[in-house]
Design a protein around this motif. Sequence first.
Motif, PDB file in Angstrom:
ATOM      1  N   LEU A  86       0.832  -1.195   0.000  1.00  0.00           N
ATOM      2  CA  LEU A  86       0.000   0.000   0.000  1.00  0.00           C
ATOM      3  C   LEU A  86       0.866   1.245   0.000  1.00  0.00           C
ATOM      4  O   LEU A  86       1.842   1.345   0.719  1.00  0.00           O
ATOM      5  CB  LEU A  86      -0.925   0.026   1.217  1.00  0.00           C
ATOM      6  N   SER A  87       0.507   2.177  -0.814  1.00  0.00           N
ATOM      7  CA  SER A  87       1.192   3.462  -0.868  1.00  0.00           C
ATOM      8  C   SER A  87       0.356   4.466  -0.099  1.00  0.00           C
ATOM      9  O   SER A  87      -0.869   4.417  -0.143  1.00  0.00           O
ATOM     10  CB  SER A  87       1.320   3.901  -2.332  1.00  0.00           C
ATOM     11  N   PRO A  88       1.009   5.414   0.604  1.00  0.00           N
ATOM     12  CA  PRO A  88       0.215   6.415   1.319  1.00  0.00           C
ATOM     13  C   PRO A  88      -0.504   7.377   0.372  1.00  0.00           C
ATOM     14  O   PRO A  88      -1.418   8.059   0.760  1.00  0.00           O
ATOM     15  CB  PRO A  88       1.246   7.149   2.172  1.00  0.00           C
ATOM     16  N   GLU A  89      -0.099   7.412  -0.883  1.00  0.00           N
ATOM     17  CA  GLU A  89      -0.747   8.297  -1.842  1.00  0.00           C
ATOM     18  C   GLU A  89      -1.620   7.474  -2.782  1.00  0.00           C
ATOM     19  O   GLU A  89      -1.206   6.443  -3.278  1.00  0.00           O
ATOM     20  CB  GLU A  89       0.293   9.069  -2.637  1.00  0.00           C
ATOM     21  N   VAL A  90      -2.821   7.939  -2.995  1.00  0.00           N
ATOM     22  CA  VAL A  90      -3.767   7.247  -3.856  1.00  0.00           C
ATOM     23  C   VAL A  90      -4.178   8.207  -4.964  1.00  0.00           C
ATOM     24  O   VAL A  90      -4.566   9.335  -4.699  1.00  0.00           O
ATOM     25  CB  VAL A  90      -5.027   6.813  -3.057  1.00  0.00           C
ATOM     26  N   SER A  91      -4.105   7.731  -6.199  1.00  0.00           N
ATOM     27  CA  SER A  91      -4.523   8.577  -7.318  1.00  0.00           C
ATOM     28  C   SER A  91      -6.051   8.572  -7.417  1.00  0.00           C
ATOM     29  O   SER A  91      -6.714   7.687  -6.887  1.00  0.00           O
ATOM     30  CB  SER A  91      -3.923   8.058  -8.623  1.00  0.00           C
ATOM     31  N   GLY A  92      -6.591   9.573  -8.105  1.00  0.00           N
ATOM     32  CA  GLY A  92      -8.035   9.617  -8.322  1.00  0.00           C
ATOM     33  C   GLY A  92      -8.527   8.378  -9.036  1.00  0.00           C
ATOM     34  O   GLY A  92      -9.590   7.845  -8.733  1.00  0.00           O
ATOM     35  N   LYS A  93      -7.719   7.888  -9.986  1.00  0.00           N
ATOM     36  CA  LYS A  93      -8.098   6.680 -10.729  1.00  0.00           C
ATOM     37  C   LYS A  93      -8.142   5.470  -9.791  1.00  0.00           C
ATOM     38  O   LYS A  93      -9.068   4.665  -9.852  1.00  0.00           O
ATOM     39  CB  LYS A  93      -7.110   6.438 -11.866  1.00  0.00           C
ATOM     40  N   ASP A  94      -7.128   5.354  -8.917  1.00  0.00           N
ATOM     41  CA  ASP A  94      -7.107   4.245  -7.955  1.00  0.00           C
ATOM     42  C   ASP A  94      -8.327   4.301  -7.040  1.00  0.00           C
ATOM     43  O   ASP A  94      -8.986   3.299  -6.804  1.00  0.00           O
ATOM     44  CB  ASP A  94      -5.845   4.286  -7.090  1.00  0.00           C
ATOM     45  N   LEU A  95      -8.609   5.490  -6.530  1.00  0.00           N
ATOM     46  CA  LEU A  95      -9.740   5.643  -5.625  1.00  0.00           C
ATOM     47  C   LEU A  95     -11.054   5.317  -6.320  1.00  0.00           C
ATOM     48  O   LEU A  95     -11.908   4.633  -5.765  1.00  0.00           O
ATOM     49  CB  LEU A  95      -9.771   7.060  -5.048  1.00  0.00           C
ATOM     50  N   ARG A  96     -11.221   5.776  -7.562  1.00  0.00           N
ATOM     51  CA  ARG A  96     -12.441   5.476  -8.318  1.00  0.00           C
ATOM     52  C   ARG A  96     -12.602   3.969  -8.485  1.00  0.00           C
ATOM     53  O   ARG A  96     -13.697   3.434  -8.312  1.00  0.00           O
ATOM     54  CB  ARG A  96     -12.405   6.150  -9.682  1.00  0.00           C
ATOM     55  N   ASN A  97     -11.508   3.266  -8.813  1.00  0.00           N
ATOM     56  CA  ASN A  97     -11.586   1.812  -8.995  1.00  0.00           C
ATOM     57  C   ASN A  97     -11.943   1.098  -7.700  1.00  0.00           C
ATOM     58  O   ASN A  97     -12.718   0.150  -7.704  1.00  0.00           O
ATOM     59  CB  ASN A  97     -10.265   1.282  -9.547  1.00  0.00           C
ATOM     60  N   ILE A  98     -11.382   1.558  -6.581  1.00  0.00           N
ATOM     61  CA  ILE A  98     -11.685   0.939  -5.292  1.00  0.00           C
ATOM     62  C   ILE A  98     -13.139   1.203  -4.907  1.00  0.00           C
ATOM     63  O   ILE A  98     -13.875   0.304  -4.517  1.00  0.00           O
ATOM     64  CB  ILE A  98     -10.724   1.455  -4.206  1.00  0.00           C
ATOM     65  N   LEU A  99     -13.564   2.465  -5.018  1.00  0.00           N
ATOM     66  CA  LEU A  99     -14.922   2.819  -4.607  1.00  0.00           C
ATOM     67  C   LEU A  99     -15.989   2.214  -5.512  1.00  0.00           C
ATOM     68  O   LEU A  99     -17.140   2.069  -5.087  1.00  0.00           O
ATOM     69  CB  LEU A  99     -15.076   4.337  -4.536  1.00  0.00           C
TER      70      LEU A  99
END
Length: 186
Positions: free
Chosen positions: A39-52
């Motif tokens: 896990l990286s402490p920084e999350v991109s908008g694309k990563d967050l969208r995919n997770i959510l």
Amino acid sequence: RDGYSVLTDPNGGTRSADSEGNPMTTTSIRHDDPAIADLSPEVSGKDLRNILAGVPTPIATVAALVDGVPVGMVVGTFVGVSLEPPIVSVSLQKSSSTWPLLRRADSLGVSVLTADHSGHIGRLSGPPAERFDGIGWTGDSGAVFLDGAAASFRTRIHSEVDAGDHVIALLTVDYAYSRPSAADAL
């Protein structure tokens, strides 16, 4: 120890204390735990969208009559916020050209969509002038509700909160109805 501490109930639930305030059993999750090692402490908008995208929330529409014409949009974030007073929220992209029109309405209808509406999502997300073509709806006090919704809420804007590239609209609920026989909510 270096790591994150999570307080857990011996029966498997997560709590920080029991009903009398006594601390629960503590389990430590270390930074070198293989489950979180990548896990990286920084999350991109694309990563967050995919997770959510994997987190279930109801799909709803927010709609109203504006100059006598139904105007509305699909929202993927609809949440109950408060029971007293009754408040719900929706999250709207700041780039939306529909929200400024809806903001002018005295009442907004929120319709929680069901599996029966799945064929309408594309149309409801399409060109604004065509969103309600061939879709049954009802108007009440300026609010627009989709026929067959799992739940309908007549609301008015309580306030708006800036949230990055979105606006969170807090909506006071004046009327609410649920259809127990409705197909599963989307």
